[in-house]
Design an enzyme around this catalytic site. Sequence first.
Site, PDB file in Angstrom:
ATOM      1  N   ASP A  43     -31.791 -24.875  -0.547  1.00 55.37           N
ATOM      2  CA  ASP A  43     -31.303 -25.248  -1.876  1.00 55.37           C
ATOM      3  C   ASP A  43     -32.235 -24.777  -2.986  1.00 55.37           C
ATOM      4  OD1 ASP A  43     -29.000 -26.409  -0.997  1.00 55.37           O
ATOM      5  OD2 ASP A  43     -29.709 -28.471  -1.105  1.00 55.37           O
ATOM      6  N   LYS A  84     -27.772 -25.119  -5.972  1.00 53.85           N
ATOM      7  CA  LYS A  84     -26.893 -25.625  -7.033  1.00 53.85           C
ATOM      8  C   LYS A  84     -27.777 -26.069  -8.191  1.00 53.85           C
ATOM      9  CE  LYS A  84     -24.773 -28.789  -4.584  1.00 53.85           C
ATOM     10  NZ  LYS A  84     -25.392 -28.593  -3.267  1.00 53.85           N
ATOM     11  N   MET A 136     -31.417 -36.698 -11.908  1.00 48.36           N
ATOM     12  CA  MET A 136     -30.411 -35.852 -12.563  1.00 48.36           C
ATOM     13  C   MET A 136     -29.874 -36.469 -13.853  1.00 48.36           C
ATOM     14  SD  MET A 136     -28.403 -34.670  -9.088  1.00 48.36           S
ATOM     15  CE  MET A 136     -28.476 -36.318  -8.358  1.00 48.36           C
TER      16      MET A 136
END
Length: 271
Positions: free
Chosen positions: A55, A77, A191
């Site tokens: 990732d 991502k 996030m």
Amino acid sequence: MSFIEDARWFAAPPAAGANAGPGRVTLVGAGPGDPELLTLRAVKALRGARLVLYDHLVGKEVLRYVADDADLIYVGKEAAHHTLPQESIIDLMLRLARSGRSLVRLKGGDGFIFGRGGEEAQALADAGIAFDVVPGITAAQGAGACAGIPLTHRDHAATLVFATGHLQGDGEVALDWQALARPRQTVVIYMGIGNLPVICAELVRHGLPQDTPAALVEQASLPGQRCIEGTLQSLPRLALQHRVRPPALIVVGGVVALRPQLLKGLQAMAA
């Protein structure tokens, strides 16, 4: 970055044999970034891997543990930019395993803490593909330890809550604000930098004082780590002033106020 499949990824090693069945998948948590925070089991898995799906938050120093001739597939991502959507990542992982390839699925932090590792484990189980799980130090642990913020403390926080602050499908940050605004607890929000003003305002609206200590920890455990301290009232302004960018965590609670004291010891150790 465009994504183009390579046929050699699906070629099972000769030793596997024609009827060996699907490969095995090892879901590995890479920790918060510093390669020295990898577990011994994670290092063993990486050194033995012939195929690795990794990732965005997996650093180059971590990938140095993978053999030079192994296949590395980037499926990262980032906000507003996905090399592959999650469903396609799962599909690729399943097809690779079904082709006979054993592989490591490498994720930043811990895959089962806001890493969507649970979804991938479910898909593997449903497909009848054997898998292992190697836990990693999650970003919250790395941020707290490296920045000098104990996530729990008998005098300040008897409860620790992890939450995710990204937008939901309706364009809102859908969180249990009443639960997050309880006293004597630490809240770590993953996030959430893009929605920081909303998060701080909602926590205040649901009962936390405006002067509740809060911090942003950017690039936890990495050489570029920064910790911006403030309060729920001042943190959005400080984030703009210091141009804080992901990856960064929001830490809220009385434990943040302990940082100046703990930082003295951390700085003495570094010296």
